[in-house]
Design a protein around this motif. Structure first.
Motif, PDB file in Angstrom:
ATOM      1  N   GLU A  40       0.822  -1.207   0.000  1.00  0.00           N
ATOM      2  CA  GLU A  40       0.000   0.000   0.000  1.00  0.00           C
ATOM      3  C   GLU A  40       0.860   1.263   0.000  1.00  0.00           C
ATOM      4  N   MET A  95      -3.497   9.583  -5.003  1.00  0.00           N
ATOM      5  CA  MET A  95      -3.117   8.486  -4.118  1.00  0.00           C
ATOM      6  C   MET A  95      -3.546   8.738  -2.679  1.00  0.00           C
ATOM      7  N   LYS A  99      -9.898   6.396   0.615  1.00  0.00           N
ATOM      8  CA  LYS A  99     -10.259   5.230  -0.183  1.00  0.00           C
ATOM      9  C   LYS A  99     -11.457   4.503   0.422  1.00  0.00           C
ATOM     10  N   ASP A 100     -12.274   3.947  -0.445  1.00  0.00           N
ATOM     11  CA  ASP A 100     -13.375   3.104  -0.012  1.00  0.00           C
ATOM     12  C   ASP A 100     -12.771   1.789   0.489  1.00  0.00           C
ATOM     13  N   ASP A 103     -13.170  -1.340  -1.756  1.00  0.00           N
ATOM     14  CA  ASP A 103     -12.785  -1.315  -3.168  1.00  0.00           C
ATOM     15  C   ASP A 103     -12.102  -2.592  -3.646  1.00  0.00           C
ATOM     16  N   ASP A 104     -11.366  -3.252  -2.776  1.00  0.00           N
ATOM     17  CA  ASP A 104     -10.646  -4.459  -3.193  1.00  0.00           C
ATOM     18  C   ASP A 104     -11.532  -5.706  -3.244  1.00  0.00           C
ATOM     19  N   SER A 169     -14.388  -1.734  -6.914  1.00  0.00           N
ATOM     20  CA  SER A 169     -13.915  -0.370  -7.190  1.00  0.00           C
ATOM     21  C   SER A 169     -14.353   0.105  -8.565  1.00  0.00           C
ATOM     22  N   GLN A 343     -12.968  11.082  -8.832  1.00  0.00           N
ATOM     23  CA  GLN A 343     -11.700  11.587  -8.296  1.00  0.00           C
ATOM     24  C   GLN A 343     -11.667  13.113  -8.324  1.00  0.00           C
ATOM     25  N   LYS A 346     -13.819  14.440  -5.547  1.00  0.00           N
ATOM     26  CA  LYS A 346     -13.180  14.258  -4.241  1.00  0.00           C
ATOM     27  C   LYS A 346     -12.059  15.271  -4.036  1.00  0.00           C
TER      28      LYS A 346
END
Length: 359
Positions: A40, A95, A99-100, A103-104, A169, A343, A346
Motif C-alpha cells: 500500500e 493516491m 479510499k473506499d 474497493d478491493d 472499485s 476523483q 473528491k
C-alpha cells in the motif's frame, strides 16, 4: 501535505525494517500484514521520492540562471522538471484521497426486470450478458447464483458473483436504473419503446463483515425449476433463506447439491446485509454517499439508445456511440470516465487541488 508524505515515508521505512526482522519472518500472520502494508505504501513513497528528486533538479537549475552560458539550458531544465513535477503532484493527490475500504472486494450483482414487460426482461438478460462479457474481458471469473427466466428468453431476476480483487472499485457505480430505447422483438408496428431494469452491485462480504446468528435464519427447501436435468427437478435441492430481523429473502437453485445452493444463498445474504449496513451509513452521511458514487437506487443512471447506437450516462453527461461494443462488454470507456469524475469531485471536496505538495 509535505509533512503527511514524510510520515508515510517513515512508516514505509519502518515496515521495510520489520520485514527483515528474523522474528517477524517466523510469524506468517504478521508477515502477511506487513506485506500488505508495504504494498500500500510503496507506490506513494516512490512517487514522493521522484518528487523530491525533481525539486532538487529545479533548485540546481535555478542556481545556474545567472550564468549567461548556462541560462538557456537551465531554463529548459526547469521547464522540463516542473512539467514532470506537476504530473507527480497530481498523482500523489489522487493516491492520498480517502479510499473506499471495500474497493478491493469481489462483487455480487443483482439485475431485476423493471417496467416494460417482456422487453424489460429481455433487456435484463442483455445487461447480464454485458457484465459477464466485461468480466471475461478483464480476465475475471464469474459464477451464477440465482436465475429466474421469463418468457421468450428474458430474465426476471438474476444474481451472480464476479470474483476478482478490485471488482467493486470499478463496478460499484453501476447501481441504479438502466433504461433501454429500442424496437422490441414483440412489436409489430416498428415503434421504439422504453423499458428498464435495475442493477444492484454489492461488495461480497466476509463473516467478519456481517454477523449472522443461526436463530435469525428461516431456511426452506424446494424443487428447482432451473435447467439442470431430471435430478435437479425431482429433488428438493433448491434453498430459500429468510433473514428474520430484516426480512431479506435469498434463494439459490442452480446447483445439484442442496449444500452448494445453501452456501451460495448465504453468500448473497451476507452481501445484502452488508450492503444494507453501508446504505445506512451513507444515509447518515449524505456527503459521503454522494462522493461514493452509489446514488439513489431509483435514479436513472444510463440510457441505451439502439436507434442512435448511443449509450448515455446521465450522471456525467457522457455519450458513447458504440452501443454494440458496450453490450459486448466494452465498458471501460464509461467506467474509467466515472472513476475520473469521482476523483475530480473528491479533490474539489477536500481542497487538495489548491495545496502545494512540493518543497
Amino acid at each position: 501535505m509535505q509533512s503527511k508524505l514524510q510520515r508515510i515515508e517513515e512508516q514505509f521505512e519502518e515496515v521495510q525494517r520489520q520485514l527483515l526482522d528474523p522474528e517477524i519472518a517466523s510469524n506468517p500472520a504478521r508477515l502477511q500484514e506487513l506485506g500488505k502494508r508495504n504494498a500500500e505504501l510503496q507506490p506513494v513513497v516512490e512517487a514522493y521520492r521522484r518528487l523530491k528528486k525533481l525539486d532538487a533538479a529545479i533548485r540546481e537549475a535555478k542556481s545556474l540562471i545567472d550564468d549567461p552560458d548556462m541560462r538557456d539550458l537551465a531554463l529548459d531544465e526547469i521547464a522540463r522538471a516542473q512539467e514532470q513535477k506537476d504530473a507527480v503532484e497530481q498523482q500523489l493527490r489522487l493516491m492520498l484521497l480517502p479510499k473506499d475500504p471495500n474497493d478491493d472486494k469481489s462483487v455480487i450483482i443483482e439485475i431485476k426486470q423493471g417496467t416494460g414487460g417482456e422487453e424489460a426482461a429481455l433487456f435484463a438478460a442483455d445487461l447480464f450478458r454485458m457484465y459477464t462479457r466485461f468480466a471475461e474481458r478483464e480476465g475475471w471469473k464469474w459464477e451464477l447464483i440465482e436465475l429466474q427466466e421469463s418468457g421468450i428468453g428474458g430474465i426476471s431476476n438474476v444474481t451472480f458473483a464476479i470474483n476478482a480483487k478490485g471488482a467493486y472499485s470499478l463496478l460499484k457505480r453501476e447501481t441504479g436504473v438502466h433504461r433501454v430505447q429500442r424496437v422490441p422483438k414483440t412489436e409489430s408496428s416498428g415503434r421504439t419503446h422504453t423499458s428498464a431494469a435495475s442493477v444492484i452491485v454489492m461488495p461480497e462480504a466476509a463473516d467478519v463483515d456481517v454477523q449472522i446468528k443461526p436463530d435469525e435464519l428461516e431456511i426452506s427447501t424446494f424443487r428447482s425449476s432451473s435447467a439442470g436435468g431430471q435430478h435437479v427437478n425431482k429433488t428438493e435441492s433448491a434453498v430459500r433463506i429468510r433473514h428474520k430481523p430484516t426480512g431479506v429473502v435469498v434463494s439459490c437453485q442452480d446447483e445439484r447439491s442442496q449444500i452448494q445452493n445453501r452456501e451460495r444463498a448465504m453468500r448473497t445474504l451476507r452481501a445484502k446485509l452488508f450492503d444494507l449496513k453501508l446504505q445506512e451509513q451513507m444515509n447518515e452521511q449524505s456527503a459521503v454517499r454522494a462522493s461514493a458514487g452509489r446514488g439513489d437506487r431509483s435514479e436513472k443512471i444510463r440510457t441505451y439508445n439502439y436507434p442512435q447506437n448511443r449509450v448515455t450516462d446521465h450522471r456525467i453527461n457522457l455519450d458513447v456511440y458504440n452501443l454494440s461494443g458496450i453490450m459486448e462488454g466494452d465498458l471501460r470507456p464509461i467506467l474509467d470516465q466515472l472513476v475520473e469524475d469521482e476523483q475530480a469531485r473528491k479533490l474539489a471536496e477536500h481542497g487538495e487541488h489548491a495545496e502545494e505538495i512540493g518543497a
